[in-house]
Scaffold this motif. Structure first.
Motif, short mmCIF file in Angstrom:
data_model
loop_
_atom_site.label_atom_id
_atom_site.label_comp_id
_atom_site.label_asym_id
_atom_site.label_seq_id
_atom_site.Cartn_x
_atom_site.Cartn_y
_atom_site.Cartn_z
N MET A 1 42.25 33.76 65.41
CA MET A 1 42.05 32.69 66.39
C MET A 1 40.71 32.01 66.21
O MET A 1 39.69 32.67 66.00
N PHE A 3 37.68 29.82 67.87
CA PHE A 3 37.08 29.63 69.19
C PHE A 3 35.81 28.81 69.02
O PHE A 3 34.99 29.10 68.15
N SER A 5 32.76 26.74 71.45
CA SER A 5 32.26 26.42 72.79
C SER A 5 30.93 25.71 72.68
O SER A 5 30.09 26.09 71.86
N THR A 40 39.45 22.96 76.88
CA THR A 40 39.15 23.02 78.31
C THR A 40 37.75 22.48 78.57
O THR A 40 36.78 22.97 78.01
N PHE A 42 34.93 22.14 81.28
CA PHE A 42 34.57 22.86 82.51
C PHE A 42 33.27 22.30 83.08
O PHE A 42 32.29 22.09 82.36
N SER A 130 30.73 21.85 79.87
CA SER A 130 31.01 22.70 78.73
C SER A 130 32.42 22.42 78.22
O SER A 130 33.34 22.14 79.00
N THR A 132 35.36 24.01 75.71
CA THR A 132 35.82 25.20 75.00
C THR A 132 37.13 24.86 74.30
O THR A 132 38.04 24.32 74.93
N VAL A 134 40.16 26.59 72.09
CA VAL A 134 40.77 27.83 71.63
C VAL A 134 42.05 27.46 70.87
O VAL A 134 42.83 26.64 71.34
N ASN C 36 34.54 36.05 73.72
CA ASN C 36 34.54 34.59 73.82
C ASN C 36 35.96 34.11 74.05
O ASN C 36 36.86 34.46 73.30
N GLY C 37 36.14 33.30 75.07
CA GLY C 37 37.48 32.80 75.35
C GLY C 37 37.53 32.06 76.67
O GLY C 37 36.55 31.43 77.07
N ILE C 38 38.70 32.17 77.31
CA ILE C 38 38.91 31.46 78.58
C ILE C 38 39.51 32.44 79.58
O ILE C 38 40.44 33.19 79.24
N PRO C 102 35.16 29.24 81.12
CA PRO C 102 34.83 29.80 79.81
C PRO C 102 34.22 31.20 79.92
O PRO C 102 33.54 31.52 80.90
N VAL C 103 34.48 32.01 78.91
CA VAL C 103 33.86 33.33 78.77
C VAL C 103 33.03 33.30 77.49
O VAL C 103 33.53 32.91 76.43
N GLN C 104 31.76 33.67 77.60
CA GLN C 104 30.90 33.74 76.42
C GLN C 104 30.11 35.03 76.45
O GLN C 104 29.58 35.41 77.49
N MET C 109 31.25 32.19 82.52
CA MET C 109 30.20 31.18 82.48
C MET C 109 30.23 30.25 83.69
O MET C 109 30.21 29.02 83.55
N GLY C 135 41.13 35.42 74.34
CA GLY C 135 39.96 35.12 73.49
C GLY C 135 39.98 35.90 72.21
O GLY C 135 40.95 36.58 71.91
#
Lengths: 135, 135, 135
Positions: A1, A3, A5, A40, A42, A130, A132, A134, C36-38, C102-104, C109, C135
């Protein structure tokens, strides 16, 4: 995958405005190298939001901001929040904080008339968005 | 990672209506073969949106459309946009353009009473919805 | 790709309220092990929604709930839905059913002042929220 950001700065200049951020979002989709997935956008604020709407006639933005102001007036008497921007918090809730757009063949699949807007309801301020991707 | 994306046509027949698209979204989740992930329904228009609500009593849809019309009246005098559909743009912003629903064991995890609706605010028109499943 | 999904119970105690669920969402992000992801928080109901807003002054929540009540009054005469909660369905549509953050580096986040809220518009009820991290 894959990714990707990133965050970009977005200074706003008016009390209330809708700022077209489509180009910057498209640039991040390109930077991501993602061919197929979801992008996405955000908004990490509480008195501004993110939405989609018409990319042509600026009167549409004015009308949307006015419609929100009629539905949630800035000067209503019942607000308790002492900062005086309760209406901006409520408008942001109505507009929302996330927009998710499909990415296909490396491109953001917005509709023909669509642009992505940051909605400022309590400016001017230094904002950030932000992005992102994916896929 | 599995990725599936498709678009379906959605002709609308009234000025304002909420059309249940749940079956078509479920079919795309099945087509995707994704066992666990997220299904994003995206509306590429600016005078229509996508939301979730009750799948049973059609009065709920009528009431929602009327509530939106009271909050953002079609005939308000202050609109500048010359196409006469400024209210539809504002309603679409309020409803939003994306719905993201979890997918588990190949199934769309809607709540018991939930259906996914396309909301038409300026019909009748030829609309399209895109469904993206990532997992 | 990492995928994590879970659901938590959320009993509500008032007719209308905003309940901070940020801690529980952060816990699921941690459980997921996703770097890292959503993270998508999904509400499987039709008279409650999910949104983001200020994490500090509780007056902001009161003001938001009151602003929604002014825009879509509970006691309006035109509702047809016989359960008497048409306004709650409409408010949930306005607020929305999904929040994607978002996830970082393993962290959610959210902005400095942001919290994630379940919005109850027809309580008290037994609610559930699902958290999906990809993610």
């Amino acid at each position: 995958m894959a990714f990707h950001s990133s965050t970009f700065e977005l200074p706003t200049t008016a009390k209330a405005e809708m700022i077209d951020v489509t180009k910057r979002v498209r640039a991040e989709v390109k930077n991501s190298g993602v061919e197929n997935g979801i992008c996405t956008v955000f908004c990490g604020h509480t008195t501004g939001g993110v939405t989609i709407n018409e990319n042509t006639d600026p009167d549409v933005r004015t009308d949307i901001l006015n419609a929100l102001e009629r539905a949630v007036p800035a000067g209503a008497k019942y607000y308790k929040h002492e900062e005086g921007n309760a209406h901006a918090h409520a408008k942001a809730v109505l507009v929302g904080f996330t927009v998710s757009v499909p990415v296909q063949q490396g491109k953001l699949m917005l509709g023909t008339w669509q642009a992505i807007y940051f909605c400022e309801f309590d400016g001017p301020r230094s904002r950030k968005l932000s992005v992102t991707v994916v896929g």
